[in-house]
Design a protein around this motif. Structure first.
Motif, mmCIF file in Angstrom:
data_model
loop_
_atom_site.group_PDB
_atom_site.id
_atom_site.type_symbol
_atom_site.label_atom_id
_atom_site.label_comp_id
_atom_site.label_asym_id
_atom_site.label_seq_id
_atom_site.Cartn_x
_atom_site.Cartn_y
_atom_site.Cartn_z
ATOM 1 N N VAL A 7 0.861 -1.184 0.000
ATOM 2 C CA VAL A 7 0.000 0.000 0.000
ATOM 3 C C VAL A 7 0.894 1.230 0.000
ATOM 4 O O VAL A 7 1.841 1.315 0.786
ATOM 5 C CB VAL A 7 -0.915 0.023 1.243
ATOM 6 C CG1 VAL A 7 -1.831 1.242 1.209
ATOM 7 C CG2 VAL A 7 -1.721 -1.260 1.349
ATOM 8 N N ILE A 8 0.598 2.186 -0.871
ATOM 9 C CA ILE A 8 1.400 3.406 -0.955
ATOM 10 C C ILE A 8 0.514 4.602 -0.640
ATOM 11 O O ILE A 8 -0.370 4.970 -1.419
ATOM 12 C CB ILE A 8 2.032 3.570 -2.351
ATOM 13 C CG1 ILE A 8 2.845 2.326 -2.724
ATOM 14 C CG2 ILE A 8 2.913 4.814 -2.392
ATOM 15 C CD1 ILE A 8 3.363 2.333 -4.145
ATOM 16 N N SER A 9 0.747 5.190 0.529
ATOM 17 C CA SER A 9 -0.031 6.375 0.915
ATOM 18 C C SER A 9 0.854 7.582 1.163
ATOM 19 O O SER A 9 0.371 8.639 1.549
ATOM 20 C CB SER A 9 -0.864 6.085 2.169
ATOM 21 O OG SER A 9 -0.033 5.915 3.302
ATOM 22 N N ALA A 10 2.153 7.415 0.957
ATOM 23 C CA ALA A 10 3.091 8.507 1.240
ATOM 24 C C ALA A 10 3.148 9.490 0.083
ATOM 25 O O ALA A 10 3.149 9.096 -1.076
ATOM 26 C CB ALA A 10 4.486 7.940 1.487
ATOM 27 N N ALA A 11 3.233 10.771 0.423
ATOM 28 C CA ALA A 11 3.441 11.800 -0.605
ATOM 29 C C ALA A 11 3.548 13.166 0.056
ATOM 30 O O ALA A 11 2.862 13.439 1.030
ATOM 31 C CB ALA A 11 2.303 11.821 -1.615
ATOM 32 N N GLN A 12 4.401 13.992 -0.493
ATOM 33 C CA GLN A 12 4.500 15.388 -0.086
ATOM 34 C C GLN A 12 4.216 16.227 -1.324
ATOM 35 O O GLN A 12 4.987 16.219 -2.273
ATOM 36 C CB GLN A 12 5.895 15.694 0.462
ATOM 37 C CG GLN A 12 6.246 14.942 1.732
ATOM 38 C CD GLN A 12 5.416 15.390 2.918
ATOM 39 O OE1 GLN A 12 5.031 16.554 3.020
ATOM 40 N NE2 GLN A 12 5.129 14.463 3.814
ATOM 41 N N THR A 13 3.075 16.923 -1.324
ATOM 42 C CA THR A 13 2.707 17.704 -2.498
ATOM 43 C C THR A 13 2.417 19.142 -2.104
ATOM 44 O O THR A 13 1.599 19.392 -1.221
ATOM 45 C CB THR A 13 1.477 17.112 -3.212
ATOM 46 O OG1 THR A 13 0.397 17.036 -2.286
ATOM 47 C CG2 THR A 13 1.771 15.722 -3.743
ATOM 48 N N ALA A 14 3.078 20.060 -2.766
ATOM 49 C CA ALA A 14 2.854 21.485 -2.509
ATOM 50 C C ALA A 14 1.520 21.918 -3.102
ATOM 51 O O ALA A 14 1.026 21.339 -4.067
ATOM 52 C CB ALA A 14 3.983 22.294 -3.131
ATOM 53 N N ALA A 43 6.540 17.548 -6.141
ATOM 54 C CA ALA A 43 5.259 16.913 -5.841
ATOM 55 C C ALA A 43 5.010 15.724 -6.758
ATOM 56 O O ALA A 43 4.600 14.646 -6.317
ATOM 57 C CB ALA A 43 4.125 17.929 -5.971
ATOM 58 N N MET A 44 5.269 15.908 -8.044
ATOM 59 C CA MET A 44 5.087 14.813 -9.004
ATOM 60 C C MET A 44 6.071 13.683 -8.723
ATOM 61 O O MET A 44 5.723 12.505 -8.799
ATOM 62 C CB MET A 44 5.276 15.344 -10.430
ATOM 63 C CG MET A 44 4.880 14.367 -11.523
ATOM 64 S SD MET A 44 3.083 14.179 -11.610
ATOM 65 C CE MET A 44 2.924 13.132 -13.064
ATOM 66 N N PHE A 62 3.600 10.602 -7.735
ATOM 67 C CA PHE A 62 3.456 9.771 -8.939
ATOM 68 C C PHE A 62 4.683 8.916 -9.182
ATOM 69 O O PHE A 62 4.617 7.689 -9.245
ATOM 70 C CB PHE A 62 3.163 10.642 -10.160
ATOM 71 C CG PHE A 62 3.073 9.816 -11.425
ATOM 72 C CD1 PHE A 62 1.900 9.168 -11.759
ATOM 73 C CD2 PHE A 62 4.173 9.677 -12.274
ATOM 74 C CE1 PHE A 62 1.814 8.385 -12.910
ATOM 75 C CE2 PHE A 62 4.098 8.900 -13.420
ATOM 76 C CZ PHE A 62 2.912 8.257 -13.741
ATOM 77 N N TRP A 63 5.837 9.539 -9.322
ATOM 78 C CA TRP A 63 7.040 8.768 -9.640
ATOM 79 C C TRP A 63 7.447 7.856 -8.496
ATOM 80 O O TRP A 63 8.038 6.785 -8.718
ATOM 81 C CB TRP A 63 8.181 9.701 -10.046
ATOM 82 C CG TRP A 63 7.980 10.289 -11.405
ATOM 83 C CD1 TRP A 63 7.739 11.596 -11.709
ATOM 84 C CD2 TRP A 63 7.964 9.584 -12.658
ATOM 85 N NE1 TRP A 63 7.583 11.750 -13.064
ATOM 86 C CE2 TRP A 63 7.723 10.533 -13.674
ATOM 87 C CE3 TRP A 63 8.140 8.254 -13.013
ATOM 88 C CZ2 TRP A 63 7.639 10.190 -15.021
ATOM 89 C CZ3 TRP A 63 8.060 7.905 -14.356
ATOM 90 C CH2 TRP A 63 7.814 8.861 -15.339
ATOM 91 N N GLY A 64 7.127 8.245 -7.254
ATOM 92 C CA GLY A 64 7.394 7.356 -6.138
ATOM 93 C C GLY A 64 6.628 6.054 -6.277
ATOM 94 O O GLY A 64 7.177 4.959 -6.094
ATOM 95 N N GLN A 94 -2.488 18.967 -7.656
ATOM 96 C CA GLN A 94 -2.871 17.773 -6.904
ATOM 97 C C GLN A 94 -3.890 16.938 -7.673
ATOM 98 O O GLN A 94 -3.808 15.706 -7.704
ATOM 99 C CB GLN A 94 -3.446 18.156 -5.535
ATOM 100 C CG GLN A 94 -2.415 18.565 -4.520
ATOM 101 C CD GLN A 94 -1.829 19.938 -4.808
ATOM 102 O OE1 GLN A 94 -2.421 20.734 -5.548
ATOM 103 N NE2 GLN A 94 -0.682 20.228 -4.252
ATOM 104 N N GLY A 95 -4.852 17.602 -8.292
ATOM 105 C CA GLY A 95 -5.844 16.877 -9.085
ATOM 106 C C GLY A 95 -5.207 16.146 -10.250
ATOM 107 O O GLY A 95 -5.538 14.984 -10.540
#
Length: 237
Positions: free
Chosen positions: A81-88, A103-104, A108-110, A144-145
């Motif tokens: 499960v991947i829930s990690a992300a830091q998005t400005a 952010a991408m 996304f790339w993560g 983000q969208g």
């Protein structure tokens, strides 16, 4: 509840919020859970909050080398499960391009890196966490969208490429997580109340709401290529 007894589960972004709630839910269902994130101290604190044994792993999913090294040694997983992300956040015309690229790269790339490097057991699943802005964009969160929509499209394509590994996405609405702790408490609670009043469900979400959906998808053998909205009706309200 579906049993995940002795199944190996990796939750990337498992040190807080949705990821931590998901890890806790898998542990209660009998899984052997590892939580991963960039911060080892946060992981150690999170592991103490899980009612059961959980492993921890420092993993920077923005690093090609880190992801490849981790999965080369980690063996096969039954569920990731991947829930990690830091998005400005910010308007496209004013948000620094460096922040947009970051952010991408994170969300996304993560996920792309992990899908590329992970080794899966038979009947495994991979679940992404996106966000309802993919279907109901906001003028204040265009990036983000777009990232969420790209992540959902990635999951649908991977469901074909990685078959029989099942790949799905859970798309949350507003969830009460530590992400919002940077706001003053009064402002935060006022915002939650305002959003709740606007939603058909008349409440904002809790991390456990998303964890329930993740476990449903992981434990349903006929589910793949799906995006499940858990947003209190935000996409239609």
């Amino acid at each position: 509840m579906t049993s995940f007894i002795d199944q190996r589960v990796l939750v990337v972004g498992g040190s807080s919020g949705i990821g931590l709630a998901t890890a806790q839910a898998f542990v209660r269902a009998g899984a052997k859970v590892t939580i991963a994130s960039r911060s080892l101290p946060k992981l150690q604190v999170a592991a103490e909050q899980v009612a059961g044994q959980v492993g921890i792993a420092a993993l920077d999913m923005t690093s090609d080398a880190d992801v490849e090294s981790f999965f080369a040694k980690a063996g096969e997983w039954d569920h990731i499960v991947i829930s990690a992300a830091q998005t400005a956040t910010g308007a496209v015309r004013t948000l620094a391009l460096e922040d947009a690229y970051s952010a991408m790269n994170s969300k996304f790339w993560g996920a792309y890196r992990i899908a590329r490097a992970a080794r899966f057991a038979p009947n495994a699943s991979l679940t992404f966490v996106s966000g309802f802005l993919s279907v109901r964009p906001s003028s204040r969160s265009v990036l983000q969208g777009a990232i969420n929509a790209a992540l959902e499209a990635l999951a649908r394509g991977l469901a074909l490429e990685l078959s029989p590994v099942r790949v799905n996405t859970v798309s949350p609405g507003l969830i009460v997580t530590p992400l919002w702790d940077k706001f003053a408490e009064a402002d935060r609670l006022q915002m939650f109340d305002k959003v709740a009043a606007s939603l058909p469900a008349k409440r904002v979400g809790q991390p456990e709401d998303i964890a329930n959906a993740v476990l449903y998808l992981a434990g349903t053998p006929f589910s793949t290529g799906s995006t499940v909205l858990v947003d209190g009706g935000g996409a239609i309200g």
